[in-house]
Design a protein around this motif. Structure first.
Motif, PDB file in Angstrom:
ATOM      1  N   ALA A 173      26.819  13.398  28.999  1.00  0.00           N
ATOM      2  CA  ALA A 173      25.417  13.507  29.432  1.00  0.00           C
ATOM      3  C   ALA A 173      24.731  14.671  28.717  1.00  0.00           C
ATOM      4  N   ARG A 174      25.423  15.813  28.612  1.00  0.00           N
ATOM      5  CA  ARG A 174      24.854  16.963  27.914  1.00  0.00           C
ATOM      6  C   ARG A 174      24.762  16.705  26.414  1.00  0.00           C
ATOM      7  N   PHE A 175      25.702  15.932  25.892  1.00  0.00           N
ATOM      8  CA  PHE A 175      25.682  15.560  24.475  1.00  0.00           C
ATOM      9  C   PHE A 175      24.426  14.738  24.174  1.00  0.00           C
ATOM     10  N   GLU A 176      24.158  13.746  25.029  1.00  0.00           N
ATOM     11  CA  GLU A 176      22.973  12.899  24.831  1.00  0.00           C
ATOM     12  C   GLU A 176      21.699  13.721  24.964  1.00  0.00           C
ATOM     13  N   GLN A 177      21.676  14.628  25.915  1.00  0.00           N
ATOM     14  CA  GLN A 177      20.507  15.494  26.100  1.00  0.00           C
ATOM     15  C   GLN A 177      20.257  16.334  24.850  1.00  0.00           C
ATOM     16  N   ALA A 178      21.337  16.881  24.255  1.00  0.00           N
ATOM     17  CA  ALA A 178      21.202  17.701  23.042  1.00  0.00           C
ATOM     18  C   ALA A 178      20.710  16.869  21.862  1.00  0.00           C
ATOM     19  N   LEU A 179      21.155  15.616  21.777  1.00  0.00           N
ATOM     20  CA  LEU A 179      20.670  14.734  20.715  1.00  0.00           C
ATOM     21  C   LEU A 179      19.157  14.552  20.811  1.00  0.00           C
ATOM     22  N   ASN A 180      18.677  14.367  22.031  1.00  0.00           N
ATOM     23  CA  ASN A 180      17.241  14.134  22.229  1.00  0.00           C
ATOM     24  C   ASN A 180      16.413  15.404  21.990  1.00  0.00           C
ATOM     25  N   GLU A 181      16.958  16.549  22.389  1.00  0.00           N
ATOM     26  CA  GLU A 181      16.187  17.793  22.312  1.00  0.00           C
ATOM     27  C   GLU A 181      16.216  18.440  20.924  1.00  0.00           C
ATOM     28  N   HIS A 182      17.343  18.299  20.200  1.00  0.00           N
ATOM     29  CA  HIS A 182      17.531  19.103  18.985  1.00  0.00           C
ATOM     30  C   HIS A 182      17.622  18.292  17.695  1.00  0.00           C
ATOM     31  N   GLN A 183      17.732  16.952  17.794  1.00  0.00           N
ATOM     32  CA  GLN A 183      17.859  16.112  16.600  1.00  0.00           C
ATOM     33  C   GLN A 183      18.875  16.696  15.603  1.00  0.00           C
ATOM     34  N   PRO A 184      20.122  16.869  16.031  1.00  0.00           N
ATOM     35  CA  PRO A 184      21.128  17.493  15.154  1.00  0.00           C
ATOM     36  C   PRO A 184      21.484  16.608  13.966  1.00  0.00           C
ATOM     37  N   ARG A 185      21.986  17.242  12.938  1.00  0.00           N
ATOM     38  CA  ARG A 185      22.447  16.544  11.729  1.00  0.00           C
ATOM     39  C   ARG A 185      23.935  16.243  11.804  1.00  0.00           C
ATOM     40  N   LEU A 186      24.669  17.072  12.570  1.00  0.00           N
ATOM     41  CA  LEU A 186      26.124  17.066  12.470  1.00  0.00           C
ATOM     42  C   LEU A 186      26.754  17.441  13.809  1.00  0.00           C
ATOM     43  N   TYR A 187      27.942  16.891  14.058  1.00  0.00           N
ATOM     44  CA  TYR A 187      28.772  17.293  15.197  1.00  0.00           C
ATOM     45  C   TYR A 187      30.163  17.584  14.663  1.00  0.00           C
ATOM     46  N   ILE A 188      30.678  18.788  14.950  1.00  0.00           N
ATOM     47  CA  ILE A 188      32.014  19.185  14.495  1.00  0.00           C
ATOM     48  C   ILE A 188      32.916  19.355  15.706  1.00  0.00           C
ATOM     49  N   ARG A 231      23.413   5.862  17.102  1.00  0.00           N
ATOM     50  CA  ARG A 231      22.002   5.666  17.415  1.00  0.00           C
ATOM     51  C   ARG A 231      21.152   6.816  16.877  1.00  0.00           C
ATOM     52  N   ALA A 232      21.701   8.050  16.907  1.00  0.00           N
ATOM     53  CA  ALA A 232      20.926   9.228  16.496  1.00  0.00           C
ATOM     54  C   ALA A 232      21.093   9.557  15.017  1.00  0.00           C
ATOM     55  N   GLY A 233      21.968   8.833  14.304  1.00  0.00           N
ATOM     56  CA  GLY A 233      22.177   9.114  12.888  1.00  0.00           C
ATOM     57  C   GLY A 233      22.895  10.432  12.638  1.00  0.00           C
ATOM     58  N   VAL A 234      23.806  10.805  13.541  1.00  0.00           N
ATOM     59  CA  VAL A 234      24.538  12.071  13.437  1.00  0.00           C
ATOM     60  C   VAL A 234      25.898  11.827  12.793  1.00  0.00           C
ATOM     61  N   THR A 235      26.253  12.678  11.845  1.00  0.00           N
ATOM     62  CA  THR A 235      27.566  12.614  11.210  1.00  0.00           C
ATOM     63  C   THR A 235      28.572  13.416  12.029  1.00  0.00           C
ATOM     64  N   VAL A 236      29.801  12.915  12.122  1.00  0.00           N
ATOM     65  CA  VAL A 236      30.869  13.578  12.870  1.00  0.00           C
ATOM     66  C   VAL A 236      31.940  14.068  11.898  1.00  0.00           C
ATOM     67  N   ILE A 237      32.297  15.355  12.020  1.00  0.00           N
ATOM     68  CA  ILE A 237      33.450  15.896  11.286  1.00  0.00           C
ATOM     69  C   ILE A 237      34.559  16.149  12.293  1.00  0.00           C
ATOM     70  N   GLU A 238      35.683  15.481  12.105  1.00  0.00           N
ATOM     71  CA  GLU A 238      36.859  15.681  12.957  1.00  0.00           C
ATOM     72  C   GLU A 238      37.874  16.552  12.216  1.00  0.00           C
ATOM     73  N   ASP A 239      38.232  17.667  12.826  1.00  0.00           N
ATOM     74  CA  ASP A 239      39.278  18.527  12.288  1.00  0.00           C
ATOM     75  C   ASP A 239      40.599  18.122  12.944  1.00  0.00           C
ATOM     76  N   ARG A 285      32.508   5.484   8.473  1.00  0.00           N
ATOM     77  CA  ARG A 285      31.159   5.128   8.037  1.00  0.00           C
ATOM     78  C   ARG A 285      30.224   6.340   8.153  1.00  0.00           C
ATOM     79  N   ARG A 286      30.163   6.924   9.357  1.00  0.00           N
ATOM     80  CA  ARG A 286      29.375   8.139   9.558  1.00  0.00           C
ATOM     81  C   ARG A 286      30.260   9.299   9.984  1.00  0.00           C
ATOM     82  N   SER A 287      31.555   9.133   9.853  1.00  0.00           N
ATOM     83  CA  SER A 287      32.494  10.170  10.271  1.00  0.00           C
ATOM     84  C   SER A 287      33.338  10.623   9.086  1.00  0.00           C
ATOM     85  N   VAL A 288      33.866  11.824   9.208  1.00  0.00           N
ATOM     86  CA  VAL A 288      34.730  12.413   8.197  1.00  0.00           C
ATOM     87  C   VAL A 288      35.916  13.011   8.925  1.00  0.00           C
TER      88      VAL A 288
END
Length: 472
Positions: free
Chosen positions: A236-251, A278-286, A307-310
């Motif tokens: 829920a907080r993740f979705e809220q942050a997507l809407n409020e901050h339009q992030p480019r990336l999630y690590i 949906r938000a066009g955010v790229t995910v980097i998994e360590d 596709r959108r993940s690394v």
């Protein structure tokens, strides 16, 4: 004969101890330039070693230009000294408790310093013989392996091996989608250069690996923390942050989360991917802790199909932190621009390290070694958890695998105050807020169970808690 061999083996560490004590006295100005060193006989008595050990130590210091020998007079401190450094006088108590706290202290610490807060296994837990065989194999390699530049993508057979290893996690990446890099940190740095512009927003877990904070700060981006729960980030907080901050990336970590030790659930992974798509955010998994897993956890890169993940990883935690080598598995059309950035910033790969790590990973003893390590860690987690509970330090959860316990201190106790006290006792701890973007973890501390064998650890923690209670 056997006894004499034992004596020979013990001489080197004793000689080293004598040298280190003289260097310490010189660095702290207890011995000033031109001062006469203690006589061989008196110093041997004070250090409880033989006179021959002191003679050997003094001669080595002469060879290093640290001291001078005057025949018939003795040994004297050399006239030129390095500028006085506070680091030579003992642990730095004035260090800021920030994302660099544990890294700086643990990397600079002497062997005498205990490091329950660090993020790696003790040397005695590492596959030393596997690495020695790999080093010998590399030394017998072709001349080009020892002297030439490497392809920017890295050693092809190694990338083929990584492709097979990734498929075991459900991540389908051909060798042409994999680039070798110097480390996991190098991998994130390259990806940030490729994906981010200053001022853009990146989401991280809160808490998360502290070097994510430091590296993102260097790229001058805005960082937003998402509270991390026992099955992954708070959706829920993740979705809220997507809407409020339009992030480019999630690590994030895949497999075993650092510092909490928790594991992403399939349901949370599915919801995260729907939101990031949906938000066009790229995910980097360590995925640095993959080889510590007891059971395979979900990988976002597997569900997403790169596709959108690394996915990134390295082998510093399981093979060697000296032979620096990691990888990036990314969408096919990202590899060429990433290669250009790598050439611009590092020119080529590290051919020798790639050869050594590749050889070690192929060694059949490596997997057996990791099975043994996982068993030792399981026992250590139970033992350390029980010891910590004696002073009211309770695990936030009981991890199923890995090297970390994320623990809650007694109510009202500031972990930073406990860490500062421990530092006066030559012990490096990891206070919770160095992992927290929102500074919401002051009452938490991360413990590395493989490094918690100091006989005084519980006593030092108890004293630190008492001191913190008094100061509050």
């Amino acid at each position: 004969m056997h006894g004499s061999n034992d004596g020979h083996r013990q001489a080197a560490p004793r000689t080293h101890a004598v040298m280190m004590e003289i260097r310490r006295r010189i660095a702290s100005r207890a011995l000033l330039p031109g001062a006469r060193l203690p006589s061989v006989r008196s110093f041997a008595k004070s250090m409880d070693v033989s006179t021959s050990t002191v003679v050997e130590a003094y001669e080595r210091l002469v060879a290093d230009d640290a001291i001078r020998s005057r025949p018939g007079s003795g040994f004297y401190v050399a006239n030129a000294l390095a500028p006085l450094s506070l680091a030579d006088l003992g642990p730095r108590l004035d260090r800021a408790i920030d994302p660099f706290w544990v890294s700086r202290l643990a990397l600079e610490a002497s062997d005498a310093m205990s490091k329950p807060g660090c993020g790696w296994l003790p040397a005695s837990w590492m596959p030393q013989e596997v690495m020695r065989r790999a080093l010998r194999s590399a030394s017998r390699g072709q001349e080009a392996d020892l002297s030439d530049y490497s392809s920017p993508l890295g050693l092809l057979p190694f990338r083929e091996l990584l492709s097979r290893r990734l498929s075991e996690q459900g991540v389908m990446a051909g060798p042409e989608q994999i680039m070798l890099v110097d480390s996991g940190t190098h991998a994130i740095d390259l990806l940030c250069r490729f994906l981010l512009e200053p001022g853009q927003t990146v989401l991280v877990d809160d808490p998360c690996y502290f070097n994510f904070h430091a590296l993102l700060r260097a790229h001058r981006v805005k960082v937003v923390g998402i509270p991390y729960l026992r099955d992954g980030p708070d959706v829920a907080r993740f979705e809220q942050a997507l809407n409020e901050h339009q992030p480019r990336l999630y690590i994030t970590n895949s497999a075993i989360h650092n510092p909490t030790g928790s594991v992403l659930s399939p349901a949370t992974a599915h919801r995260l991917l729907m939101l990031t798509e949906r938000a066009g955010v790229t995910v980097i998994e360590d995925d640095i802790f993959a080889d510590f897993e007891e059971q395979k956890a979900p990988r976002l890169a597997a569900f997403d199909g790169l596709r959108r993940s690394v996915q990134i990883g390295s082998f510093s935690k399981t093979l060697s932190a000296s032979a620096r080598c990691g990888y990036i598995a990314a969408p096919r059309d990202w590899i060429e621009p990433l290669t250009d950035i790598k050439i611009a910033t590092a020119f080529s790969g590290n051919r020798i390290n790639e050869t050594i790590v590749f050889s070690a990973l192929k060694d059949t003893q490596y997997r057996r070694h990791m099975e043994s390590v996982k068993m030792r860690l399981s026992q250590a987690r139970l033992r350390v958890s029980s010891q910590l509970s004696e002073v009211g330090i309770m695990p936030w959860m009981e991890p199923a695998a890995g090297i970390f316990l994320w623990c809650r201190l007694p109510s009202g106790i500031d972990a930073a105050a406990v860490a500062r006290h421990a530092l006066t006792k030559n012990m490096v701890l990891a206070p919770g807020n160095i992992f927290s973007q929102g500074q919401i973890s002051s009452g938490f501390m991360r413990f590395n169970v493989s490094q918690c064998d100091h006989p005084e650890m519980i006593k030092i923690l108890k004293e630190g808690i008492a001191a913190a209670q008094c100061s509050s």
